[in-house]
Design an enzyme around this catalytic site. Structure first.
Site, PDB file in Angstrom:
ATOM      1  N   HIS A 101      30.174  42.825  37.398  1.00  0.00           N
ATOM      2  CA  HIS A 101      30.101  43.870  38.433  1.00  0.00           C
ATOM      3  C   HIS A 101      31.026  45.054  38.158  1.00  0.00           C
ATOM      4  CE1 HIS A 101      28.505  44.024  42.850  1.00  0.00           C
ATOM      5  NE2 HIS A 101      28.280  45.155  42.196  1.00  0.00           N
ATOM      6  N   ASP A 128      27.111  40.818  47.893  1.00  0.00           N
ATOM      7  CA  ASP A 128      28.089  40.099  47.078  1.00  0.00           C
ATOM      8  C   ASP A 128      28.714  38.961  47.871  1.00  0.00           C
ATOM      9  OD1 ASP A 128      30.144  39.573  45.109  1.00  0.00           O
ATOM     10  OD2 ASP A 128      30.053  41.683  44.537  1.00  0.00           O
ATOM     11  N   HIS A 130      31.719  38.244  47.121  1.00  0.00           N
ATOM     12  CA  HIS A 130      33.101  38.733  47.089  1.00  0.00           C
ATOM     13  C   HIS A 130      33.128  40.183  47.562  1.00  0.00           C
ATOM     14  CE1 HIS A 130      32.270  35.802  43.888  1.00  0.00           C
ATOM     15  NE2 HIS A 130      33.431  35.265  44.239  1.00  0.00           N
ATOM     16  N   ASP A 132      35.000  42.632  46.213  1.00  0.00           N
ATOM     17  CA  ASP A 132      35.173  43.542  45.066  1.00  0.00           C
ATOM     18  C   ASP A 132      36.015  44.770  45.412  1.00  0.00           C
ATOM     19  OD1 ASP A 132      33.710  41.799  43.603  1.00  0.00           O
ATOM     20  OD2 ASP A 132      31.946  43.052  43.368  1.00  0.00           O
ATOM     21  N   HIS A 145      36.233  43.094  37.327  1.00  0.00           N
ATOM     22  CA  HIS A 145      34.997  42.913  38.114  1.00  0.00           C
ATOM     23  C   HIS A 145      35.291  42.613  39.589  1.00  0.00           C
ATOM     24  CE1 HIS A 145      34.199  38.236  37.896  1.00  0.00           C
ATOM     25  NE2 HIS A 145      35.480  38.491  38.009  1.00  0.00           N
ATOM     26  N   ASP A 232      24.908  41.782  43.511  1.00  0.00           N
ATOM     27  CA  ASP A 232      25.522  40.720  42.715  1.00  0.00           C
ATOM     28  C   ASP A 232      24.753  39.435  43.012  1.00  0.00           C
ATOM     29  OD1 ASP A 232      27.188  38.581  41.857  1.00  0.00           O
ATOM     30  OD2 ASP A 232      28.957  39.851  42.010  1.00  0.00           O
ATOM     31  N   ASP A 234      25.518  36.508  42.740  1.00  0.00           N
ATOM     32  CA  ASP A 234      26.261  35.444  43.432  1.00  0.00           C
ATOM     33  C   ASP A 234      26.261  35.623  44.952  1.00  0.00           C
ATOM     34  OD1 ASP A 234      28.467  37.066  44.238  1.00  0.00           O
ATOM     35  OD2 ASP A 234      29.641  36.548  42.467  1.00  0.00           O
ATOM     36  N   GLU A 277      25.820  40.250  37.299  1.00  0.00           N
ATOM     37  CA  GLU A 277      26.440  38.918  37.315  1.00  0.00           C
ATOM     38  C   GLU A 277      25.452  37.764  37.100  1.00  0.00           C
ATOM     39  OE1 GLU A 277      29.619  38.372  37.122  1.00  0.00           O
ATOM     40  OE2 GLU A 277      30.679  40.053  38.047  1.00  0.00           O
TER      41      GLU A 277
END
Length: 305
Positions: A101, A128, A130, A132, A145, A232, A234, A277
């Site tokens: 990312h 995402d 996360h 980020d 990332h 992303d 994930d 990702e």
């Protein structure tokens, strides 16, 4: 149905922003899964410009590795910024496939630069697990990332913040972060203070994806000329998408992910996309690669009926 705008596929085979190896194989996996042909079947002209040059991690000096690959990542993001800027200037839709990312710094800097030149702002939906939004000061790992969103809002490594011109590329009120469920302790403080619109998995559980996306789209569209989605993989639950570097259980279902992208397409403001990702090394068969191609098709207007 034929579409006026052409899709420009830009591959960025880099996993230098992460500790975990493997995301560099993402662009190849999506091409093998038939990305170009399937988009063409949807009535788009497609131009695949190939992959940006990314140096091999093991060929780089210990000094560069100790700096978390800041130098090569800056070069990669500079190159990518030029490519996405050219694509939107030419009236095309850039589709960036990664890669980890950190490449979003390059993708979004180029697109935001174009809109700034036209006197407008860019809105971003960032999907995402996360946030980020770590900075070099808040990040426990130092991995880039985990920092792209903060960098794009002007708080990051100076070299990365300068890509695409001085000053922040995004305004926090024009960003919606969707599906977050694992955030570093210091990062929570950064996120709450940032002014970004964020929707955790709990928000999606309580309110449903339709209402969350309706509100998110209203907020990021209010003062912007165009929308970008930075997705992303994930963000999706690993039951459906095991092929990622940092899996976190309890993520989006397939239907939630498709609905999110279908709603973005329906705004008619979605002018650029990136999917990052995907890690074929941790995938089961080609499950996550095939799923990612399906998600891209939803973002480009494929619907159930």
């Amino acid at each position: 149905m034929t579409h006026e705008k052409a899709i420009e596929i830009i591959g960025v085979p880099s996993d230098l922003g992460a500790n975990m190896r493997g995301a560099l194989m993402g662009p190849a996996a999506l091409r093998i899964a038939g990305l170009k042909k399937k988009i063409e079947i949807q009535g788009y002209k497609v131009r695949d410009i190939g992959d940006l040059f990314v140096p091999v991690r093991d060929s780089l000096s210990q000094e560069i590795q100790d700096e978390k690959f800041l130098q090569p990542l800056t070069q990669i993001c500079e190159d990518l910024c030029g490519k996405t800027h050219n694509a939107v200037q030419s009236g095309n839709i850039p589709l960036v496939v990664g890669g980890d990312h950190s490449i979003a710094i390059g993708t979004i800097s180029g697109i935001a630069k174009h809109h700034k030149e036209q006197g407008g702002e860019l809105g971003v939906v960032w999907v995402d697990a996360h946030a980020d939004i770590n900075t070099p000061d808040s990040s426990p790992s130092g991995n880039i990332h985990g920092m792209p969103l903060a960098t794009l809002m002007g708080d990051g490594h100076p070299e990365l913040c300068k890509i695409g011109g001085d000053g922040p590329k995004l305004k926090p009120e024009n960003v919606a972060l969707i599906g977050i469920r694992t955030i570093d302790d210091d990062e929570k403080r950064v996120l709450k203070a940032s002014g970004v619109n964020y929707y955790s998995m709990r928000d999606i559980d309580e309110r449903g994806m339709f209402r969350v996306m309706k509100e998110a789209i209203e907020k990021v569209s209010a003062n912007t000329k165009a929308l970008h989605v930075s997705f992303d993989i994930d963000g999706i639950d690993p039951r459906y998408a095991p092929g990622v570097s940092t899996p976190v259980s309890g993520g989006l279902t397939l239907r939630e992910a498709h609905l999110l992208l279908e709603m973005l397409y329906e705004t008619k403001k979605l002018g650029s996309l990136e999917f990052v990702e995907l890690n074929p090394y941790t995938d089961v068969g080609a499950q996550s690669a095939n799923l990612t191609v399906d998600l891209i098709l939803s973002a480009l207007g494929k619907s159930i009926v």
